[in-house]
Design an enzyme around this catalytic site. Structure first.
Site, mmCIF file in Angstrom:
data_model
loop_
_atom_site.group_PDB
_atom_site.id
_atom_site.type_symbol
_atom_site.label_atom_id
_atom_site.label_comp_id
_atom_site.label_asym_id
_atom_site.label_seq_id
_atom_site.Cartn_x
_atom_site.Cartn_y
_atom_site.Cartn_z
ATOM 1 N N ASP A 132 26.773 24.883 3.824
ATOM 2 C CA ASP A 132 27.940 24.057 4.083
ATOM 3 C C ASP A 132 28.204 24.563 5.787
ATOM 4 O O ASP A 132 27.996 26.164 6.462
ATOM 5 C CB ASP A 132 29.155 24.825 3.694
ATOM 6 C CG ASP A 132 29.308 23.996 2.197
ATOM 7 O OD1 ASP A 132 29.135 23.437 1.897
ATOM 8 O OD2 ASP A 132 30.235 25.297 1.820
ATOM 9 N N ALA A 179 4.759 3.382 -0.582
ATOM 10 C CA ALA A 179 5.605 3.643 -2.170
ATOM 11 C C ALA A 179 7.055 4.467 -1.172
ATOM 12 O O ALA A 179 6.462 5.837 0.037
ATOM 13 C CB ALA A 179 5.494 4.409 -3.103
ATOM 14 N N TRP A 180 7.665 4.548 -0.952
ATOM 15 C CA TRP A 180 9.665 4.531 -0.315
ATOM 16 C C TRP A 180 10.319 4.244 -0.990
ATOM 17 O O TRP A 180 10.706 3.461 -1.447
ATOM 18 C CB TRP A 180 8.605 4.751 1.011
ATOM 19 C CG TRP A 180 9.195 2.784 2.194
ATOM 20 C CD1 TRP A 180 8.915 1.710 1.879
ATOM 21 C CD2 TRP A 180 9.049 2.917 3.516
ATOM 22 N NE1 TRP A 180 8.672 1.231 2.266
ATOM 23 C CE2 TRP A 180 8.859 1.084 3.377
ATOM 24 C CE3 TRP A 180 9.142 3.771 4.368
ATOM 25 C CZ2 TRP A 180 9.163 0.826 4.463
ATOM 26 C CZ3 TRP A 180 9.410 3.261 5.841
ATOM 27 C CH2 TRP A 180 8.896 1.659 5.320
ATOM 28 N N ASN A 181 11.379 5.185 -0.773
ATOM 29 C CA ASN A 181 13.159 4.729 -1.327
ATOM 30 C C ASN A 181 14.049 5.189 0.290
ATOM 31 O O ASN A 181 13.662 5.170 1.111
ATOM 32 C CB ASN A 181 13.448 6.004 -2.029
ATOM 33 C CG ASN A 181 12.230 6.304 -3.118
ATOM 34 O OD1 ASN A 181 11.556 5.144 -4.274
ATOM 35 N ND2 ASN A 181 11.683 7.441 -3.657
ATOM 36 N N HIS A 193 22.817 22.891 -1.455
ATOM 37 C CA HIS A 193 23.421 22.283 -0.104
ATOM 38 C C HIS A 193 24.011 23.413 0.790
ATOM 39 O O HIS A 193 24.346 24.472 0.030
ATOM 40 C CB HIS A 193 24.262 21.380 -0.001
ATOM 41 C CG HIS A 193 26.002 21.237 -0.390
ATOM 42 N ND1 HIS A 193 26.142 21.675 -2.546
ATOM 43 C CD2 HIS A 193 26.993 21.668 0.077
ATOM 44 C CE1 HIS A 193 26.944 21.744 -2.333
ATOM 45 N NE2 HIS A 193 28.035 22.122 -1.111
ATOM 46 N N PHE A 218 0.742 -1.039 0.240
ATOM 47 C CA PHE A 218 0.013 0.657 -0.288
ATOM 48 C C PHE A 218 0.633 0.948 -0.087
ATOM 49 O O PHE A 218 0.530 2.609 0.283
ATOM 50 C CB PHE A 218 -0.284 0.316 0.961
ATOM 51 C CG PHE A 218 -1.469 -1.405 1.315
ATOM 52 C CD1 PHE A 218 -2.353 -1.870 -0.281
ATOM 53 C CD2 PHE A 218 -1.947 -1.571 2.520
ATOM 54 C CE1 PHE A 218 -3.177 -3.400 0.863
ATOM 55 C CE2 PHE A 218 -2.516 -2.888 2.659
ATOM 56 C CZ PHE A 218 -3.174 -3.272 1.589
ATOM 57 N N HIS A 227 35.399 28.989 1.670
ATOM 58 C CA HIS A 227 35.765 28.340 2.676
ATOM 59 C C HIS A 227 36.092 28.602 3.420
ATOM 60 O O HIS A 227 35.704 28.101 4.975
ATOM 61 C CB HIS A 227 36.196 26.663 1.904
ATOM 62 C CG HIS A 227 34.837 26.424 0.835
ATOM 63 N ND1 HIS A 227 34.540 26.562 -0.469
ATOM 64 C CD2 HIS A 227 33.785 25.005 1.228
ATOM 65 C CE1 HIS A 227 33.817 25.981 -1.167
ATOM 66 N NE2 HIS A 227 33.348 24.786 0.347
ATOM 67 N N HIS A 240 32.737 21.779 7.430
ATOM 68 C CA HIS A 240 33.368 21.603 6.655
ATOM 69 C C HIS A 240 34.860 21.806 6.550
ATOM 70 O O HIS A 240 36.071 21.005 5.578
ATOM 71 C CB HIS A 240 32.390 21.928 5.587
ATOM 72 C CG HIS A 240 32.968 21.632 4.028
ATOM 73 N ND1 HIS A 240 33.261 20.637 4.142
ATOM 74 C CD2 HIS A 240 32.580 22.510 2.963
ATOM 75 C CE1 HIS A 240 33.250 20.046 2.055
ATOM 76 N NE2 HIS A 240 33.291 21.399 2.227
ATOM 77 N N HIS A 246 27.477 17.264 0.639
ATOM 78 C CA HIS A 246 27.913 18.631 -0.242
ATOM 79 C C HIS A 246 26.934 17.946 -1.692
ATOM 80 O O HIS A 246 27.675 18.575 -2.715
ATOM 81 C CB HIS A 246 28.825 18.453 -0.314
ATOM 82 C CG HIS A 246 29.698 19.267 1.157
ATOM 83 N ND1 HIS A 246 29.420 20.496 1.588
ATOM 84 C CD2 HIS A 246 29.542 18.332 2.202
ATOM 85 C CE1 HIS A 246 29.867 20.366 3.062
ATOM 86 N NE2 HIS A 246 30.357 19.003 3.270
HETATM 87 C C1 23J Z 1 34.921 19.910 -0.639
HETATM 88 C C2 23J Z 1 36.780 20.265 -1.121
HETATM 89 C C3 23J Z 1 37.121 21.551 -1.906
HETATM 90 C C4 23J Z 1 35.261 22.315 -2.536
HETATM 91 C C5 23J Z 1 34.222 21.198 -1.498
HETATM 92 C C6 23J Z 1 34.080 20.744 -0.964
HETATM 93 C C7 23J Z 1 33.163 21.975 -2.251
HETATM 94 O O1 23J Z 1 32.771 23.086 -2.783
HETATM 95 C C8 23J Z 1 31.628 22.357 -1.259
HETATM 96 O O2 23J Z 1 30.807 21.465 -1.837
HETATM 97 O O3 23J Z 1 31.788 22.436 -0.069
HETATM 98 S S1 23J Z 1 35.447 23.620 -2.842
HETATM 99 MN MN MN Z 2 29.491 22.136 -0.269
#
Ligand code: 23J
Ligand code: MN
Length: 263
Positions: free
Chosen positions: A79, A64-66, A77, A62, A212, A83, A73
């Protein structure tokens, strides 16, 4: 104007359709473009896989699921500071420890889509941001800042989206100086419509991957592969960008939503 009456008015506005909810998210699936790092330097995230458990059949009559095979990332998304090595020590720097109060904030949409269309290696400088502020108003503490490049128009094709040649990927992003300028302004985070928060050639900058490096060194957030920024005003929208509460997670796919006043 109490916070109660403001929220009451907002509720009425949303219910009556005076405020649009814009989806700033790309589709997450096997075709979602993924970062390709130089293989001699690092491992990559495997493609998104959606595994069927059942779909109204013998494995679940009955329902559906995944279940998902999914990188932190992948696709549109978030960060988290955890990270990057520069943000590793923040006790509130992972997806399960960060302060959710910071995730809902006014968003400054810096439209340099024309420049990015003409030059995929476009770098946003402090002069660009100061000229934008002179026109639209100052960027304030606690706000999101996103670069509108309209790169989401390429997201249907990984080759177009990554735009790499023998010299590396060619996608727009910020200079190290502009990232530091925005951090000094007190922003909560920086967002891009490209595969990551940094420019394609940012590995050769000082420091390498300055968005980053500097954002996460200062406990700020990153957003990548944002969509539909062409539907947002320069100022006046509220962006909600919330990662899954992954245990000690470094990031997460998000459903990025913007509240935009109509008219
Ligand atoms: C890991 C290493 C370098 C980068 C990244 C990840 C990303 O762009 C990310 O998705 O955080 S540049
Ligand atoms: Mn990222």
């Amino acid at each position: 104007m109490t916070s109660q009456s403001v929220l009451g008015q907002l509720a009425q506005m949303i219910a009556a359709g005076g405020i649009s909810v814009v989806d700033c998210t790309g589709v997450l699936g096997p075709e979602t473009p993924l970062l390709k790092l130089p293989p001699e330097l690092a491992k990559d995230t495997p493609p998104v896989k959606i595994h069927r458990i059942s779909e109204y059949d013998k494995d679940g009559p009955f329902w559906a699921w995944n279940w998902l095979e999914l990188g932190e990332h992948s696709g549109t998304h978030f960060d988290a500071p955890h990270h990057w090595i520069t943000g590793r020590d923040y006790p509130d720097g992972a997806t399960d420890t960060l302060d959710v109060q910071r995730l809902v904030a006014p968003v400054n949409v810096l439209d340099f889509s024309r420049e990015c269309g003409e030059n995929p290696d476009f770098l946003l400088t402090i002069d660009h941001v100061k000229a934008w502020e002179a026109r639209h108003g100052e960027i304030r503490p606690g706000e999101w800042v996103v670069l509108r490049s309209d790169w989401d128009r390429r997201a249907h094709d990984e080759g177009l989206f990554l735009n790499a040649d023998a010299n590396g990927p060619h996608t727009p992003g910020p200079t190290a100086e502009v990232v530091q300028y925005l951090i000094d302004k007190g922003i909560v985070g920086w967002g891009s419509q490209c595969i990551g928060t940094d420019a394609g050639l940012a590995g050769g900058m000082t420091p390498p991957f300055p968005a980053h490096n500097l954002l996460h060194a200062n406990n700020r957030f990153g957003l990548a592969s944002l969509a539909n920024l062409d539907k947002l005003p320069a100022k006046g929208a509220i962006l909600i960008a919330a990662p899954l509460k992954i245990k000690n997670g470094t990031g997460s796919p998000i459903r990025a939503l913007a509240l935009v006043p109509k008219g």
